[in-house]
Design an enzyme around this catalytic site. Structure first.
Site, PDB file in Angstrom:
ATOM      1  N   HIS A 217       0.829  -1.213   0.000  1.00  0.00           N
ATOM      2  CA  HIS A 217       0.000   0.000   0.000  1.00  0.00           C
ATOM      3  C   HIS A 217       0.865   1.265   0.000  1.00  0.00           C
ATOM      4  O   HIS A 217       0.714   2.143  -0.858  1.00  0.00           O
ATOM      5  CB  HIS A 217      -0.917  -0.025   1.232  1.00  0.00           C
ATOM      6  CG  HIS A 217      -1.840   1.140   1.347  1.00  0.00           C
ATOM      7  ND1 HIS A 217      -3.150   1.096   0.947  1.00  0.00           N
ATOM      8  CD2 HIS A 217      -1.643   2.405   1.814  1.00  0.00           C
ATOM      9  CE1 HIS A 217      -3.718   2.279   1.153  1.00  0.00           C
ATOM     10  NE2 HIS A 217      -2.831   3.094   1.681  1.00  0.00           N
ATOM     11  N   GLU A 218       1.777   1.356   0.967  1.00  0.00           N
ATOM     12  CA  GLU A 218       2.583   2.586   1.101  1.00  0.00           C
ATOM     13  C   GLU A 218       3.562   2.757  -0.060  1.00  0.00           C
ATOM     14  O   GLU A 218       3.818   3.881  -0.501  1.00  0.00           O
ATOM     15  CB  GLU A 218       3.327   2.597   2.447  1.00  0.00           C
ATOM     16  CG  GLU A 218       2.425   2.581   3.676  1.00  0.00           C
ATOM     17  CD  GLU A 218       1.389   3.684   3.722  1.00  0.00           C
ATOM     18  OE1 GLU A 218       1.562   4.720   3.031  1.00  0.00           O
ATOM     19  OE2 GLU A 218       0.379   3.517   4.431  1.00  0.00           O
TER      20      GLU A 218
ATOM     21  N   HIS B  21       3.694   6.254  -6.919  1.00  0.00           N
ATOM     22  CA  HIS B  21       2.824   7.267  -7.535  1.00  0.00           C
ATOM     23  C   HIS B  21       3.519   8.643  -7.453  1.00  0.00           C
ATOM     24  O   HIS B  21       3.628   9.361  -8.457  1.00  0.00           O
ATOM     25  CB  HIS B  21       1.480   7.295  -6.798  1.00  0.00           C
ATOM     26  CG  HIS B  21       0.424   8.121  -7.473  1.00  0.00           C
ATOM     27  ND1 HIS B  21      -0.839   8.284  -6.941  1.00  0.00           N
ATOM     28  CD2 HIS B  21       0.439   8.861  -8.615  1.00  0.00           C
ATOM     29  CE1 HIS B  21      -1.552   9.063  -7.745  1.00  0.00           C
ATOM     30  NE2 HIS B  21      -0.802   9.429  -8.764  1.00  0.00           N
TER      31      HIS B  21
END
Length: 595
Positions: free
Chosen positions: A388-389, A395
């Protein structure tokens, strides 16, 4: 019992390389002084933005100031989070945060001055000074606000009462976090322990039904004692937001929240309608869960109990990296190479230490690496957190690499998409490759719960917001009883006839802090649906879909969020992304019945 290590006992290779930002405090202080000498020059441009060259000069200076302030702030907050008990870094953090607020006041003249320029002036500037074309979208966004920006005196007045307008949220926070106390209940061993808002989440998942029932009733009956105060607090907050939206000449409070990001009200309304049209899937979930738990009646306090006990495991961090990389393989070599670079080059602060901030997050700025804070604890949930992180950080890596500074941040509407895409790909991989029946059941339940809580639950929240705001806008007063009635009707509709909707749940609206951030929660559902659409496309269409997804990652805020997603193949103005997510929910329910 394993003792938590001190910061200096953690291996260097397991810590983020914050020294790449500043090698020591002296370097930081030197740059802080530089910032203090540069920033006041911003104010010198007040009243001078009537020519293109001056506007360009201002943009360049503002970027220089903002980038330096960002770098200083990232270093200070990261060092502070390494050891929150260290007063040195508390001071640095407070210094840069306070000075950043001063910088905002130095920039305050900018938007009103741009909006005061005669129509067509900006176009003339761009023809005369071609370099200004880079700022076209930024300026377009500012000019769109023109009908909703007030006179300087009115803007100053609203700014001066902002603290008062935020009072309901502060009152709610103090009441729920500081003043409210809960009774003692019996834990699983029959020992009397004090219930708190924090430990409630553990009790409501208890395998022992009497424990979760007592916790549920004790918690919500405590909230019920403050029903009138909590209702006054929430409705006052809604009235304040409606006041702002009317003052700024928006047609409604929802428009006031969505329009600045060019998000159509249809996106919000379609989200609610799509979920309402597919509630049979949630009703089926309740029915299957009731059957698998062997219950005669399914109550609200049975909703969170896992279908299967947490699978015990001990996954070393190196193994976690391998698992995540396998899950993210469909994203291709370039993405995995960036992931590797992050792991090897000091993006990640891996393990807990004494005084370290809890939880996990991605951070960084335009001139730093996209860092990740973890508190890795060898569980499968920690593996998912890593995916997730790193999704957030990669991104950021792409958007900072491909966009100029002014467009390098992505919008809140898109903020959770990349991180959730990673999680979605990982859980698909884990479920598809699990051979142990018990572990497979556990993983299926994990994904089901994620969709239930992030899509169905958050959309129910969004519907409550829509109903309450519209009633108050139509001058219908809402009491605590009214709010409980609205909440009850939503629960009955969402969970269906197989759920006993206990009267205590009527007070649950009062426990949701997000209701003080107007029209915020729907973005959890839209973000999850967009991420699921990307993951689905990547798994089905391979390289072509990966290229589209990478275009999304590279876009930053160079366009409105709906357009950024649409260009990459995900149309959030249509019901398809949410319908596809619910289709996956149905597939998981099929798996649950056949495992």
């Amino acid at each position: 019992m394993v003792q938590t290590k001190r910061r200096d006992e953690i291996l260097k290779e397991d810590k983020w390389k914050v020294e790449k930002i500043y090698k020591d405090i002296e370097s930081w202080k030197k740059d802080f002084e530089k910032l203090k000498s540069m920033a006041p020059k911003l104010s010198e441009y007040a009243g001078k933005l009537f020519e293109g060259k001056k506007l360009l000069e201002y943009f360049k200076l503002d970027e220089e100031v903002s980038r330096l302030a960002g770098k200083l702030a990232i270093f200070a907050h990261m060092k502070n989070d390494e050891d929150t008990a260290n007063p040195t870094f508390q001071v640095l953090r407070d210094k840069i945060y306070a000075y950043s607020a001063e910088i905002k006041s130095m920039e305050a003249f900018f938007i009103p001055e741009i909006l005061s320029l005669p129509e067509g002036t900006i176009d003339k500037f761009m023809k005369a000074v071609p370099e200004l074309n880079m700022y076209k979208f930024l300026l377009e966004r500012i000019l769109k606000k023109k009908p909703h920006i007030l006179s300087v005196e009115q803007e100053e007045l609203i700014a001066s009462v902002s603290d008062c307008l935020n009072a309901p949220e502060k009152v709610y926070s103090m009441l729920s976090n500081a003043d409210m106390t809960f009774p003692k209940i019996k834990d699983e061993r029959g020992k009397r322990v004090e219930l708190t808002d924090v430990n409630y989440s553990g009790f409501i998942r208890s395998k022992k039904r009497s424990v979760r029932k007592e916790a549920f009733k004790s918690l919500f009956n405590t909230y019920k004692k403050y029903k009138n105060t909590l209702a006054a607090s929430l409705t006052s907050n809604i009235k304040n937001f409606i006041f702002i939206s009317k003052t700024r000449k928006y047609k409604s409070s929802m428009e006031c929240s969505l329009k600045p990001n060019d998000i159509s009200l249809d996106v919000y309304n379609n989200t609610i309608d799509t979920v309402n049209n597919n509630l049979k899937s949630l009703h089926r979930y309740v029915s299957i869960k009731k059957k698998l738990l062997g219950l005669h009646e399914m109550h609200m306090y049975d909703l969170y109990v896992p279908l299967i006990d947490t699978v015990e495991e001990h996954i070393e961090f190196d193994e976690a990296v391998k698992i995540v990389k396998e899950g993210l393989k469909p994203l291709g070599k370039e993405y995995l190479d960036i992931f590797d670079e992050g792991i090897k080059n000091g993006w990640v602060d891996i393990y807990p230490n004494k005084g370290k901030r809890g939880g996990a997050y991605s951070t960084g700025d335009y001139d730093t690496m996209p860092y990740v804070l973890l508190n890795y604890n060898y569980k499968l949930t920690d593996v998912s957190t890593l995916a997730h992180e790193m999704g957030h950080s990669i991104h950021s890596y792409y958007s900072r690499k491909d966009q100029p500074y002014i467009y390098s941040d992505y919008s809140l509407f898109c903020a959770e998409v990349a991180s959730t895409t990673n999680e979605s790909l990982l859980i698909h991989y884990l479920i598809d490759n699990e051979t142990d029946k018990k572990r497979k059941l556990y993983l299926i339940n994990q994904e089901l719960e994620q969709i239930r809580t992030t899509v169905f639950r958050q959309v129910m929240f969004a519907e409550f917001e829509k109903v309450t705001h519209e009633k108050i806008e139509n001058e219908t007063p809402l009491t605590g009883e009214d709010l409980c009635k609205i909440w009850r009707e939503l629960n009955v509709k969402y969970f269906g006839e197989n759920m006993v909707v206990d009267e205590e749940i009527d007070m649950e609206w009062s426990r949701i802090p997000h209701f003080y951030w107007d029209f915020y929660v729907y973005q959890y559902a839209t973000g999850y649906a967009a991420a699921h659409s990307f993951a689905n496309a990547i798994l089905e269409n391979g390289e072509k879909a990966v290229e589209s997804y990478k275009e999304f990652l590279k876009s930053g805020s160079s366009d409105y969020p709906i357009n950024v997603l649409k260009k990459a193949g995900v149309d959030m103005t249509s019901p398809k992304p949410l319908e596809d997510t619910i289709k996956r929910f149905d597939e998981l329910l099929d798996m649950l019945e056949t495992v």
